[in-house]
Design a protein around this motif. Structure first.
Motif, short mmCIF file in Angstrom:
data_model
loop_
_atom_site.label_atom_id
_atom_site.label_comp_id
_atom_site.label_asym_id
_atom_site.label_seq_id
_atom_site.Cartn_x
_atom_site.Cartn_y
_atom_site.Cartn_z
N VAL A 381 -22.31 107.49 -17.89
CA VAL A 381 -22.96 108.73 -17.63
C VAL A 381 -21.29 109.41 -15.90
O VAL A 381 -20.32 108.08 -15.79
CB VAL A 381 -23.76 108.55 -17.13
CG1 VAL A 381 -23.82 107.22 -15.72
CG2 VAL A 381 -24.40 109.79 -15.94
N LEU A 382 -21.24 110.39 -15.64
CA LEU A 382 -20.74 110.87 -14.72
C LEU A 382 -21.51 111.70 -13.76
O LEU A 382 -21.97 112.28 -13.79
CB LEU A 382 -19.18 111.85 -15.67
CG LEU A 382 -18.11 112.81 -13.77
CD1 LEU A 382 -18.08 111.07 -13.83
CD2 LEU A 382 -17.58 113.33 -14.65
N GLU A 383 -21.49 110.83 -12.47
CA GLU A 383 -22.58 111.24 -11.81
C GLU A 383 -22.04 112.37 -10.05
O GLU A 383 -21.41 112.03 -9.76
CB GLU A 383 -23.27 110.37 -11.61
CG GLU A 383 -24.75 110.22 -12.30
CD GLU A 383 -25.31 108.94 -12.16
OE1 GLU A 383 -26.44 108.96 -12.05
OE2 GLU A 383 -25.00 107.72 -11.87
N ASP A 384 -22.94 112.71 -9.65
CA ASP A 384 -22.57 114.44 -8.05
C ASP A 384 -21.09 114.18 -8.15
O ASP A 384 -20.09 114.13 -7.46
CB ASP A 384 -22.64 113.13 -7.24
CG ASP A 384 -24.42 112.46 -7.48
OD1 ASP A 384 -25.21 113.26 -7.80
OD2 ASP A 384 -24.14 111.58 -6.72
N LEU A 385 -20.70 115.35 -8.97
CA LEU A 385 -19.38 115.29 -9.38
C LEU A 385 -19.11 116.75 -8.30
O LEU A 385 -20.07 117.71 -8.64
CB LEU A 385 -18.44 115.61 -10.75
CG LEU A 385 -17.54 116.53 -11.71
CD1 LEU A 385 -16.21 115.43 -11.02
CD2 LEU A 385 -17.48 117.31 -12.12
N GLN A 386 -17.83 116.49 -7.69
CA GLN A 386 -17.91 117.35 -6.81
C GLN A 386 -15.98 117.49 -7.38
O GLN A 386 -15.57 116.99 -6.66
CB GLN A 386 -18.16 117.18 -5.86
CG GLN A 386 -19.27 118.03 -5.53
CD GLN A 386 -20.28 117.29 -3.31
OE1 GLN A 386 -19.03 117.08 -2.51
NE2 GLN A 386 -20.69 116.29 -3.70
N ALA A 387 -15.74 118.64 -7.23
CA ALA A 387 -13.93 119.18 -7.98
C ALA A 387 -13.77 120.63 -6.81
O ALA A 387 -14.03 121.74 -7.46
CB ALA A 387 -13.54 119.23 -9.19
N ASN A 388 -12.48 120.68 -6.52
CA ASN A 388 -11.96 121.82 -5.38
C ASN A 388 -10.62 122.02 -6.09
O ASN A 388 -10.17 120.56 -7.11
CB ASN A 388 -11.57 121.47 -4.57
CG ASN A 388 -12.56 121.73 -3.15
OD1 ASN A 388 -13.74 121.62 -3.90
ND2 ASN A 388 -13.52 121.50 -1.95
N SER A 389 -10.44 122.91 -6.50
CA SER A 389 -9.34 123.74 -7.23
C SER A 389 -7.87 123.06 -6.86
O SER A 389 -8.27 123.25 -5.16
CB SER A 389 -9.31 125.26 -7.02
OG SER A 389 -7.79 125.61 -8.07
N THR A 390 -6.95 122.46 -6.44
CA THR A 390 -5.64 122.87 -6.09
C THR A 390 -4.71 123.41 -6.66
O THR A 390 -3.32 122.47 -6.34
CB THR A 390 -5.51 120.98 -6.22
OG1 THR A 390 -5.03 120.75 -7.55
CG2 THR A 390 -6.32 120.15 -5.86
N ALA A 391 -4.68 124.37 -7.81
CA ALA A 391 -3.30 125.04 -7.81
C ALA A 391 -3.72 126.07 -8.35
O ALA A 391 -4.86 126.79 -8.51
CB ALA A 391 -2.76 124.51 -9.43
N ALA A 392 -2.84 126.95 -8.18
CA ALA A 392 -2.37 128.51 -8.43
C ALA A 392 -1.78 128.85 -9.18
O ALA A 392 -0.78 128.09 -8.96
CB ALA A 392 -2.45 129.47 -7.66
#
Length: 484
Positions: A381-392
């Motif tokens: 299980v992978l819980e409470d994922l929060q990820a922001n972009s770091t590349a353009a």
């Protein structure tokens, strides 16, 4: 001398005689109330030790020793060493000897002037227990090959209140280290212990922006040494001597705490491991037979959701070290994957603000000459994922850097089966998948490419990121050397 008897002459040669060798025999000898002062001005600071109340008794001293079946002389004594006490007994001939010593609260600080020659931090602690030395004269052939005939013994022996400090900061410590049944024949390069128990160890593992681990900074540079000389030493070929072997019948570590801070990554890594516990049976550096092994711990990411309860890890299985193999049951709950986000930066174009991973099932890992193979069979299980972009990847997507890219409450993978082996593609099977409260910011750039397809970096991008990180560490190290 000569003599004349009748008409015959006889000549007698007086036999040559030699003086008998001196022999010394002492039934008993004793020293009472002695004092010994030791001063060594070669160290910085200078070493000064004082032993008082020295007593020494010897019996049955006979010199020279008989060539065959020499009777050993015996000795015993005790002394006070600046607040610590030491007593000893033993016996010896010119072919063999043994000494057994008992230490009572022997302070490691007594060796501080000598440790200061190589270590920046100070070391404190005390030893209590039994030590022994056994010597058997090696044969002339063995002596020429470097044999010493010395065997060290210890136990029960306890090292308590060990602390490694830099000023007022404690870098490492432990509550107690217990040793029982230790035997170390130096010529065999083997250390065997019946029991090794470590309680409440604490260690701060830290790497600076220059790529140097704290262990490197603990060591003092030798006078006149240079970075180039150190690099040359590092590049020197390894010794061809027989490697040391360590064997522990009963190993345990309880109440451990390890804090990791790696500032050499593009994004610093921080992880706190507490309640660390390890037990192992018949642990051997050259052991190939799997033996019982357990590992328990709690893990948290300091500064990243620090209010959340730490994750838990419980592993019950077997372990062999040569080659490395382990298999067993793993129960992991809410381990903070985001704490290791800095190590993922070279592989992923996202920043993990939060990601807790869990797994319950079987694990099998084996190290071979070709690489590592891994098998998993269980639920993840992978819980409470929060990820922001770091590349353009295009000019018009630069504004999306730093924005929320992915989020979900939980991703469950039931019936997960993973198999990897050197030289083959990984096999992954999932019987059932569920995703709760999923969010994704999906954009299509002017080149017609979806942003989610660029989360994983290409091998070329990963190599470029690793090279940039290595260059930054090298530059930081150079600046630190210039500052020094």
């Amino acid at each position: 001398a000569s003599c004349l008897v009748g008409s015959e002459m006889c000549i007698r040669d007086r036999a040559k005689t030699t003086a008998p060798a001196w022999a010394v025999e002492v039934a008993t000898a004793a020293v009472r109330g002695g004092t010994l002062r030791w001063a060594d001005a070669t160290t910085r600071p200078a070493a000064a030790l004082q032993a008082t109340d020295i007593t020494l008794e010897a019996a049955d001293v006979a010199l020279p020793f008989a060539k065959d079946n020499a009777k050993p002389f015996s000795f015993k004594g005790e002394l006070n060493l600046q607040g610590s006490t030491l007593s000893f007994t033993g016996e010896a001939t010119d072919q063999k000897a043994q000494v057994n010593a008992t230490l009572n609260a022997l302070a490691l600080q007594l060796a501080a002037p000598y440790l200061a020659q190589t270590l920046e931090p100070t070391v404190t602690g005390q030893l209590t227990g039994d030590l022994g030395v056994v010597w058997q004269a090696p044969t002339p052939q063995a002596a020429q090959a470097g044999a010493t005939g010395v065997t060290l013994k210890a136990g029960p022996l306890a090292l308590e209140q060990l602390a490694v400090k830099q000023g007022k900061t404690t870098l490492a410590s432990l509550g107690k280290l217990d040793i029982a049944g230790a035997e170390v024949p130096l010529d065999a390069r083997t250390a065997t212990l019946e029991r090794l128990a470590i309680s409440q160890p604490q260690l701060a593992v830290e790497r600076g922006a220059d790529g140097r681990w704290m262990f490197e900074r603990w060591l003092k540079a030798a006078p006149g040494s240079t970075t180039a000389a150190a690099a040359t030493a590092d590049a020197a070929p390894a010794s061809t001597s027989t490697p040391w072997k360590l064997r522990v019948a009963d190993f345990s570590l309880q109440g451990g705490t390890v804090s990791l801070a790696d500032n050499a990554q593009p994004r610093p890594v921080a992880l706190d491991v507490t309640a660390l516990g390890i037990t192992a049976r018949n642990l051997a550096s050259d052991g190939s037979k799997p033996e019982a092994f357990t590992l328990t711990a709690r893990a948290a990411a300091p500064g990243k959701g620090s209010k959340a309860a730490p994750g838990k890890l419980d592993y019950q299985g077997t372990l062999a070290l040569q080659p490395l193999t382990t298999q067993g049951k793993l129960d992991a709950t809410r381990l903070p994957l985001h704490a290791l986000d800095g190590y993922l930066a070279s592989q992923l174009s996202v920043e993990l603000l939060r990601a807790d991973v869990g797994y319950r099932g079987q694990v099998a890992l084996a190290q071979t000459d070709k690489g590592v193979s891994l098998r998993l069979s269980g639920d993840a299980v992978l819980e409470d994922l929060q990820a922001n972009s770091t590349a353009a990847f295009t000019p018009k997507t630069e504004a999306q850097v730093g924005e929320e890219l992915l989020a979900w409450k939980s991703l469950n993978l039931r019936g997960l089966a993973v198999a990897t082996a050197p030289g083959t593609a990984p096999r992954v099977e999932v019987k059932e998948t569920s995703l709760v409260d999923f969010f994704a910011r999906v954009t299509i750039n002017e080149a017609g490419r979806i942003n989610l397809s660029d989360i994983a970096k290409t091998p070329a991008e990963a190599r470029a990121a690793n090279a940039a990180s290595a260059a930054a560490s090298t530059a930081a190290r150079a600046l630190s050397l210039i500052h020094i």
